[in-house]
Structures are given as C-alpha cells and as structure tokens.
Design a protein around this motif. Structure first.
Motif, PDB file in Angstrom:
ATOM      1  N   PHE A   1       0.839  -1.187   0.000  1.00 26.98           N
ATOM      2  CA  PHE A   1       0.000   0.000   0.000  1.00 26.98           C
ATOM      3  C   PHE A   1       0.878   1.243   0.000  1.00 26.98           C
ATOM      4  CE2 PHE A   1      -4.342  -1.284   1.986  1.00 26.98           C
ATOM      5  CZ  PHE A   1      -4.491  -2.274   1.034  1.00 26.98           C
ATOM      6  N   SER A   2       0.358   2.313  -0.563  1.00 22.94           N
ATOM      7  CA  SER A   2       1.033   3.604  -0.440  1.00 22.94           C
ATOM      8  C   SER A   2       1.015   4.042   1.017  1.00 22.94           C
ATOM      9  CB  SER A   2       0.340   4.660  -1.298  1.00 22.94           C
ATOM     10  OG  SER A   2       0.387   4.318  -2.669  1.00 22.94           O
ATOM     11  N   VAL A   3       2.067   4.736   1.425  1.00 14.67           N
ATOM     12  CA  VAL A   3       2.180   5.239   2.791  1.00 14.67           C
ATOM     13  C   VAL A   3       1.684   6.677   2.834  1.00 14.67           C
ATOM     14  CG1 VAL A   3       3.772   5.803   4.658  1.00 14.67           C
ATOM     15  CG2 VAL A   3       4.082   3.696   3.354  1.00 14.67           C
ATOM     16  N   PHE A   4       0.762   6.964   3.758  1.00 14.74           N
ATOM     17  CA  PHE A   4       0.239   8.312   3.940  1.00 14.74           C
ATOM     18  C   PHE A   4       0.589   8.778   5.344  1.00 14.74           C
ATOM     19  CE2 PHE A   4      -2.387   6.534   0.590  1.00 14.74           C
ATOM     20  CZ  PHE A   4      -2.468   7.577  -0.321  1.00 14.74           C
ATOM     21  N   ALA A   5       1.492   9.754   5.426  1.00 14.97           N
ATOM     22  CA  ALA A   5       1.957  10.240   6.723  1.00 14.97           C
ATOM     23  C   ALA A   5       0.812  10.848   7.524  1.00 14.97           C
ATOM     24  CB  ALA A   5       3.060  11.282   6.521  1.00 14.97           C
ATOM     25  N   ASP A   6       0.811  10.568   8.831  1.00 14.88           N
ATOM     26  CA  ASP A   6      -0.152  11.164   9.772  1.00 14.88           C
ATOM     27  C   ASP A   6      -1.597  10.914   9.357  1.00 14.88           C
ATOM     28  OD1 ASP A   6       1.973  12.302  11.303  1.00 14.88           O
ATOM     29  OD2 ASP A   6       2.125  13.906   9.835  1.00 14.88           O
TER      30      ASP A   6
ATOM     31  N   ALA B   1       2.464  -3.429   9.585  1.00  9.79           N
ATOM     32  CA  ALA B   1       3.587  -3.367  10.533  1.00  9.79           C
ATOM     33  C   ALA B   1       3.938  -4.760  11.042  1.00  9.79           C
ATOM     34  CB  ALA B   1       3.252  -2.433  11.693  1.00  9.79           C
ATOM     35  N   GLY B   2       3.904  -5.743  10.131  1.00  7.93           N
ATOM     36  CA  GLY B   2       4.308  -7.103  10.472  1.00  7.93           C
ATOM     37  C   GLY B   2       3.201  -8.005  10.978  1.00  7.93           C
ATOM     38  N   ALA B   3       2.026  -7.459  11.260  1.00  9.57           N
ATOM     39  CA  ALA B   3       0.914  -8.253  11.793  1.00  9.57           C
ATOM     40  C   ALA B   3      -0.114  -8.508  10.695  1.00  9.57           C
ATOM     41  CB  ALA B   3       0.267  -7.537  12.969  1.00  9.57           C
ATOM     42  N   GLU B   4      -0.529  -9.782  10.540  1.00 10.26           N
ATOM     43  CA  GLU B   4      -1.492 -10.130   9.511  1.00 10.26           C
ATOM     44  C   GLU B   4      -2.935  -9.931   9.987  1.00 10.26           C
ATOM     45  OE1 GLU B   4      -1.100 -13.961   7.776  1.00 10.26           O
ATOM     46  OE2 GLU B   4       0.686 -13.405   6.613  1.00 10.26           O
ATOM     47  N   GLN B   5      -3.788  -9.471   9.068  1.00 11.97           N
ATOM     48  CA  GLN B   5      -5.211  -9.315   9.331  1.00 11.97           C
ATOM     49  C   GLN B   5      -5.965  -9.797   8.103  1.00 11.97           C
ATOM     50  OE1 GLN B   5      -7.039  -8.190  12.099  1.00 11.97           O
ATOM     51  NE2 GLN B   5      -8.810  -8.837  10.869  1.00 11.97           N
ATOM     52  N   ALA B   6      -6.761 -10.868   8.261  1.00 17.61           N
ATOM     53  CA  ALA B   6      -7.551 -11.396   7.156  1.00 17.61           C
ATOM     54  C   ALA B   6      -8.827 -10.586   6.999  1.00 17.61           C
ATOM     55  CB  ALA B   6      -7.882 -12.860   7.392  1.00 17.61           C
ATOM     56  N   LEU B   7      -9.113 -10.169   5.772  1.00 22.02           N
ATOM     57  CA  LEU B   7     -10.348  -9.466   5.438  1.00 22.02           C
ATOM     58  C   LEU B   7     -11.063 -10.311   4.386  1.00 22.02           C
ATOM     59  CD1 LEU B   7      -8.995  -5.812   5.131  1.00 22.02           C
ATOM     60  CD2 LEU B   7     -10.060  -6.880   7.112  1.00 22.02           C
ATOM     61  N   THR B   8     -11.787 -11.309   4.827  1.00 20.60           N
ATOM     62  CA  THR B   8     -12.442 -12.246   3.923  1.00 20.60           C
ATOM     63  C   THR B   8     -13.960 -12.208   4.038  1.00 20.60           C
ATOM     64  OG1 THR B   8     -12.106 -14.005   5.567  1.00 20.60           O
ATOM     65  CG2 THR B   8     -10.472 -13.813   3.799  1.00 20.60           C
ATOM     66  N   GLU B   9     -14.486 -11.457   4.997  1.00 20.01           N
ATOM     67  CA  GLU B   9     -15.929 -11.283   5.124  1.00 20.01           C
ATOM     68  C   GLU B   9     -16.291  -9.861   4.700  1.00 20.01           C
ATOM     69  OE1 GLU B   9     -18.013 -12.755   8.610  1.00 20.01           O
ATOM     70  OE2 GLU B   9     -16.143 -13.681   9.283  1.00 20.01           O
ATOM     71  N   PRO B  10     -17.271  -9.709   3.821  1.00 25.03           N
ATOM     72  CA  PRO B  10     -17.628  -8.355   3.382  1.00 25.03           C
ATOM     73  C   PRO B  10     -18.294  -7.550   4.486  1.00 25.03           C
ATOM     74  CG  PRO B  10     -19.186  -9.961   2.518  1.00 25.03           C
ATOM     75  CD  PRO B  10     -18.095 -10.756   3.179  1.00 25.03           C
ATOM     76  N   PHE B  11     -18.157  -6.244   4.357  1.00 22.78           N
ATOM     77  CA  PHE B  11     -18.859  -5.277   5.197  1.00 22.78           C
ATOM     78  C   PHE B  11     -18.413  -5.317   6.665  1.00 22.78           C
ATOM     79  CE2 PHE B  11     -22.163  -6.793   2.009  1.00 22.78           C
ATOM     80  CZ  PHE B  11     -21.742  -5.899   1.035  1.00 22.78           C
ATOM     81  N   ARG B  12     -17.140  -5.603   6.883  1.00 22.53           N
ATOM     82  CA  ARG B  12     -16.560  -5.558   8.237  1.00 22.53           C
ATOM     83  C   ARG B  12     -15.387  -4.591   8.223  1.00 22.53           C
ATOM     84  NH1 ARG B  12     -18.153  -9.398  11.900  1.00 22.53           N
ATOM     85  NH2 ARG B  12     -19.508 -11.055  11.084  1.00 22.53           N
ATOM     86  N   PRO B  13     -15.596  -3.350   8.658  1.00 22.47           N
ATOM     87  CA  PRO B  13     -14.535  -2.337   8.594  1.00 22.47           C
ATOM     88  C   PRO B  13     -13.325  -2.724   9.452  1.00 22.47           C
ATOM     89  CG  PRO B  13     -16.692  -1.324   8.958  1.00 22.47           C
ATOM     90  CD  PRO B  13     -16.870  -2.795   9.150  1.00 22.47           C
ATOM     91  N   PHE B  14     -12.143  -2.407   8.922  1.00 21.30           N
ATOM     92  CA  PHE B  14     -10.886  -2.650   9.637  1.00 21.30           C
ATOM     93  C   PHE B  14     -10.080  -1.363   9.649  1.00 21.30           C
ATOM     94  CE2 PHE B  14      -6.300  -3.823   9.145  1.00 21.30           C
ATOM     95  CZ  PHE B  14      -6.091  -4.207  10.463  1.00 21.30           C
ATOM     96  N   ALA B  15      -9.726  -0.893  10.840  1.00 15.63           N
ATOM     97  CA  ALA B  15      -8.977   0.356  11.000  1.00 15.63           C
ATOM     98  C   ALA B  15      -7.493   0.059  11.205  1.00 15.63           C
ATOM     99  CB  ALA B  15      -9.520   1.141  12.182  1.00 15.63           C
ATOM    100  N   PHE B  16      -6.633   0.889  10.578  1.00 14.08           N
ATOM    101  CA  PHE B  16      -5.193   0.723  10.733  1.00 14.08           C
ATOM    102  C   PHE B  16      -4.501   2.044  10.395  1.00 14.08           C
ATOM    103  CE2 PHE B  16      -6.143  -0.179   6.362  1.00 14.08           C
ATOM    104  CZ  PHE B  16      -5.051   0.231   5.621  1.00 14.08           C
ATOM    105  N   PRO B  17      -3.277   2.245  10.871  1.00 11.17           N
ATOM    106  CA  PRO B  17      -2.555   3.486  10.571  1.00 11.17           C
ATOM    107  C   PRO B  17      -2.094   3.517   9.120  1.00 11.17           C
ATOM    108  CG  PRO B  17      -1.198   2.037  11.920  1.00 11.17           C
ATOM    109  CD  PRO B  17      -2.550   1.401  11.853  1.00 11.17           C
ATOM    110  N   GLY B  18      -2.396   4.603   8.434  1.00 12.21           N
ATOM    111  CA  GLY B  18      -2.024   4.727   7.038  1.00 12.21           C
ATOM    112  C   GLY B  18      -0.544   4.962   6.812  1.00 12.21           C
ATOM    113  N   ASP B  19       0.185   5.272   7.888  1.00 11.84           N
ATOM    114  CA  ASP B  19       1.623   5.476   7.743  1.00 11.84           C
ATOM    115  C   ASP B  19       2.432   4.251   8.169  1.00 11.84           C
ATOM    116  OD1 ASP B  19       0.898   5.828  10.382  1.00 11.84           O
ATOM    117  OD2 ASP B  19       1.629   7.890  10.526  1.00 11.84           O
ATOM    118  N   ALA B  20       1.755   3.126   8.432  1.00  8.99           N
ATOM    119  CA  ALA B  20       2.458   1.874   8.718  1.00  8.99           C
ATOM    120  C   ALA B  20       2.751   1.142   7.409  1.00  8.99           C
ATOM    121  CB  ALA B  20       1.613   0.991   9.634  1.00  8.99           C
ATOM    122  N   ASP B  21       3.858   0.413   7.385  1.00  4.92           N
ATOM    123  CA  ASP B  21       4.165  -0.417   6.217  1.00  4.92           C
ATOM    124  C   ASP B  21       3.081  -1.486   6.083  1.00  4.92           C
ATOM    125  OD1 ASP B  21       6.481   0.936   5.565  1.00  4.92           O
ATOM    126  OD2 ASP B  21       7.761  -0.342   6.792  1.00  4.92           O
ATOM    127  N   THR B  22       2.396  -1.493   4.946  1.00  2.00           N
ATOM    128  CA  THR B  22       1.255  -2.388   4.761  1.00  2.00           C
ATOM    129  C   THR B  22       1.355  -3.077   3.407  1.00  2.00           C
ATOM    130  OG1 THR B  22      -0.161  -0.959   6.117  1.00  2.00           O
ATOM    131  CG2 THR B  22      -1.272  -2.526   4.663  1.00  2.00           C
TER     132      THR B  22
END
Length: 203
Positions: A71-76, A94-115
């Motif tokens: 993913f592109s990195v977006f500071a702050d 940031a090294g931690a895996e998160q599966a997004l396999t069910e629709p319509f379940r929002p997942f929040a994460f920092p946009g400036d983390a390596d993803t």
C-alpha cells in the motif's frame, strides 16, 4: 449533476433547520489507475473541497484491486478499509497479519504503517476512508436495516450504498449500488435493502 444542484437548494425541516444534502452518483466518478498498475480508485468524496492526495483532511473512495502488493504510505493518516466484493485479502500491517475475507466488516489501521496486501482469490473491491490526524476523524458503520442518520455539528455524514439499494426517506433520494449522499447538516431516516456504509466525519 442535477441531483447535486437540487440537493443544495432543497431542505427538509428536521427541527433544527433545513437538511443540506449532496447526491453523489457512481456514474459520475472517474476511475484513476494506480501507478503500479494493480488497480483503479474512484473518489467518492473528500474534504476540503478540491483537495488532492497531498492536502486532504479526509477522503473516501472505492478501489478495484486486481493484484496484491504494498500500500502507499500516507503520513499522519488513519485508514478504515472494508471488503465489498470478492474472496477477500490479507493485510500485513507493521508485520501483523489481518484477514479481510468477510464483506462489510470495517478494519482500521494506521495509514503510515508499512502495509502489504495479498489477494485470497482474485480481484476485490474495497471501500476506503482516510483521515488526516489533527484535522479530521471518522467512524465507519455498516447499516443493513433502517436507521436514523444525522450529520454531526462539527462535521459531515456520508452514506454510500455498498449492496442493493438505499434511500433517504424524507428527502426522497434513492441510491443504487455505489451511489452516495453527503449530509452537511440535518438528518433523515436511512432505508436500506442490502448494505450501506455510514461514515461520520468530524473536524
């Protein structure tokens, strides 16, 4: 375009003044290819008006993802991503895996983390909300039944139909898939036959 102009001039009384709404039709959005060729993005709405990728306070978009990659990195920036179509994906944030396999379940994460993104079974469509820290914040909810919606006094409220149809009952605006309404103030009853994202943005 006719929807948007009419919405700005027409108000439904909600007890605190007229409801100000913009209708944002999916058919009016341009598809912007990614630089890496891995997909395209369609911007639903952003603030302030006219803001680009470097100066937005908040930005909401839909992306067609054809292949995985970083993913592109977006500071702050904080992000919320929601799977809409497809078999899903696994994000490594940031090294931690998160599966997004069910629709319509929002997942929040920092946009400036390596993803990094790995697709689990072909292309997907995802719904993205980005907010710049210190300038805006967002809450993303998924509605699959009628519920009241209201713009916050210190921000706006965006409704995006992600599946089926939706409508603002009093205002009479009908939404097909990926159509949206942006409430600047006031509220209404949201009717949903499918799924709709309700994004509350505070500044």
């Amino acid at each position: 375009m006719r929807d948007r102009i009419a919405a700005k001039r027409t108000g439904e009384q909600d007890g605190r003044g007229a409801m100000a709404v913009e209708v944002l039709r999916a058919a009016d959005r341009a598809a912007v290819p990614w630089l890496n060729g891995g997909g395209v993005t369609r911007e639903v709405a952003a603030g302030p008006a006219g803001a680009g990728m470097t100066d937005f306070a908040w930005r909401v978009s839909l992306a067609d993802v054809a292949r995985g990659g970083p993913f592109s990195v977006f500071a702050d920036t904080d992000r919320v991503i929601t799977l809409v179509e497809g078999a899903g994906m696994t994000l490594t944030v940031a090294g931690a895996e998160q599966a997004l396999t069910e629709p319509f379940r929002p997942f929040a994460f920092p946009g400036d983390a390596d993803t990094d993104c790995r697709l689990e079974g072909g292309p997907v469509v995802d719904f993205n909300v980005m907010t710049r820290r210190g300038r805006a914040s967002a809450q993303v909810e998924i509605a699959d039944a009628p519920r009241p919606v209201r713009a916050p006094e210190d921000g706006v409220l965006l409704v995006v139909c992600l599946a089926g149809t939706a409508a603002l009952a009093s205002a009479g605006y009908d939404l097909d898939r990926y159509d949206a309404v942006l409430l600047h103030h006031g509220g209404d009853l949201l009717q949903v036959d499918g799924a709709a994202a309700v994004v509350t943005i505070r500044r």
